[in-house]
Design an enzyme around this catalytic site. Structure first.
Site, mmCIF file in Angstrom:
data_model
loop_
_atom_site.group_PDB
_atom_site.id
_atom_site.type_symbol
_atom_site.label_atom_id
_atom_site.label_comp_id
_atom_site.label_asym_id
_atom_site.label_seq_id
_atom_site.Cartn_x
_atom_site.Cartn_y
_atom_site.Cartn_z
ATOM 1 N N GLY A 31 66.336 71.321 -102.110
ATOM 2 C CA GLY A 31 66.381 71.788 -103.521
ATOM 3 C C GLY A 31 66.046 70.673 -104.500
ATOM 4 N N GLY A 33 65.991 69.806 -108.944
ATOM 5 C CA GLY A 33 65.976 70.415 -110.182
ATOM 6 C C GLY A 33 65.906 69.082 -111.282
ATOM 7 N N ASN A 35 68.225 67.710 -112.922
ATOM 8 C CA ASN A 35 68.992 66.665 -112.816
ATOM 9 C C ASN A 35 69.464 65.913 -111.510
ATOM 10 O OD1 ASN A 35 70.302 68.945 -111.548
ATOM 11 N ND2 ASN A 35 72.265 68.565 -112.568
ATOM 12 N N GLY A 36 68.928 66.440 -110.551
ATOM 13 C CA GLY A 36 68.923 65.852 -109.257
ATOM 14 C C GLY A 36 68.292 66.525 -108.095
ATOM 15 N N ILE A 37 68.263 66.020 -106.915
ATOM 16 C CA ILE A 37 67.691 66.565 -105.547
ATOM 17 C C ILE A 37 68.811 66.824 -104.376
ATOM 18 C CG2 ILE A 37 67.208 64.258 -104.830
ATOM 19 C CD1 ILE A 37 64.500 65.344 -103.788
ATOM 20 N N VAL A 38 68.540 67.909 -103.640
ATOM 21 C CA VAL A 38 69.513 68.127 -102.701
ATOM 22 C C VAL A 38 68.751 67.936 -101.302
ATOM 23 C CG1 VAL A 38 71.144 70.070 -101.790
ATOM 24 C CG2 VAL A 38 70.836 69.720 -104.319
ATOM 25 N N LYS A 51 73.716 65.735 -102.328
ATOM 26 C CA LYS A 51 73.017 65.830 -103.771
ATOM 27 C C LYS A 51 72.968 64.378 -104.497
ATOM 28 C CE LYS A 51 72.451 67.942 -108.286
ATOM 29 N NZ LYS A 51 72.758 68.979 -109.450
ATOM 30 N N ASP A 141 75.466 76.428 -116.409
ATOM 31 C CA ASP A 141 74.193 76.929 -116.201
ATOM 32 C C ASP A 141 74.347 77.937 -115.061
ATOM 33 O OD1 ASP A 141 71.087 77.021 -116.326
ATOM 34 O OD2 ASP A 141 70.913 75.380 -115.117
#
Length: 302
Positions: A31, A33, A35-38, A51, A141
């Site tokens: 994933g 988004g 604000n970050g990456i997972v 994350k 969110d």
């Protein structure tokens, strides 16, 4: 040009915590988004989700909020596994490690199991929100992409980038789930903010006509509650839940605990349908028994 996260999250690469020294092996990115990456990572025989944030200050704020929530005696207490820094190209990048949970989106789950599973999913999601609120935070969110459903309607929240201390401005949102988008309240971290998003989430999941995609193209002055009540009228389950949904959309709940109590009263006695069988073996057995019965009668009296 290769970005730091493309290098750090390349499959097979090693992530080592600067302070705690734990080593994680990257399997794949699951994933990304705003604000970050997972990434899905492995430590020994165990798998986790890791994350890392794009912006250090924002991501550290997310970690601090998550640490505060998981310190409470609630369902989140085993969620956070580790939090540390990794060094990429001489730069320290903060990250946290959480349980890896396999599941489905709420829409896929309802399509597979039946829409009446919304009763169970709604109960479990409201309990999660109540726990977050009782810890002094608002999820912020809340949307379908930030939760997964598994097992018998179990709910897990999987992105805490929008978690905001109560009373502050919401720091991350998605338009159609945001009450400010509908001119129905301020973008302030209140329990009622999450409850509004909860109502939109359920309506969006029950709406087969995908009308929410069109709402983003409307002028702000043309978005109104009547468009949401129309969806309630056209869906049997949404219509049954309308007393709760309307109250959540209007911001009339004093707390998520009050909302949970009303939800439980409203869905009490309503049962989710049994999972659909993938193999028609029951039908085959029934047909065979009928055939044998008819054959036996024929032999006796034919």
């Amino acid at each position: 040009m290769t970005t730091w996260y493309e290098e750090a999250f390349r499959p097979g690469s090693e992530i080592k915590g600067k302070w705690h020294g734990h080593i994680y092996i990257v399997e794949r990115i699951i994933g990304a988004g705003s604000n970050g990456i997972v990434a899905l990572v492995r430590k020994g025989s165990s798998r986790f989700a890791l994350k890392a944030g794009y912006e250090t200050v924002d991501h550290q704020s997310e970690i601090n909020s998550l640490v505060a929530i998981t310190r409470k005696d609630n369902s989140f207490r085993n969620y956070l596994i580790d939090n540390d820094d990794m060094t990429v190209k001489g730069k320290d990048i903060s990250f946290y490690v959480m349980r890896y949970i396999e599941g489905q989106t709420i829409s896929d789950y309802l399509q597979k199991r039946g829409q009446d599973w919304i009763y169970v999913i709604g109960t479990n999601l409201l309990r999660k929100l109540t726990e977050i609120h009782q810890s002094g935070f608002v999820f912020g969110d809340l949307k379908a992409e930030n939760m997964i459903v598994s097992g018998y309607g179990a709910v897990d929240l999987i992105d805490f980038g929008g978690v905001t201390p109560k009373g502050r401005a919401i720091k991350q949102l998605t338009e159609v789930y945001d009450r400010g988008f509908w001119s129905m309240g301020e973008r302030v971290a209140e329990e009622s903010y999450d409850l509004f998003s909860f109502a939109i989430l359920l309506l969006k999941s029950l709406d087969h006509r995908n009308r929410f995609a069109g709402f983003t193209k409307m002028l702000p002055q043309n978005r109104e509650l009547d468009q949401l009540t129309a969806i309630m009228r056209e869906n049997k389950l949404a219509q049954q839940l309308s007393p709760f949904l309307l109250k959540a959309l209007r911001g009339e709940f004093a707390s998520s605990a009050e909302a949970l109590r009303m939800w439980q009263r409203l869905v009490s006695g309503r049962k989710a349908s049994a999972p659909k069988l993938k193999m028609p073996w029951l039908k085959i057995c029934f047909a065979a028994s009928v055939f044998l019965f008819a054959f036996t009668v024929y032999m006796m009296y034919g």
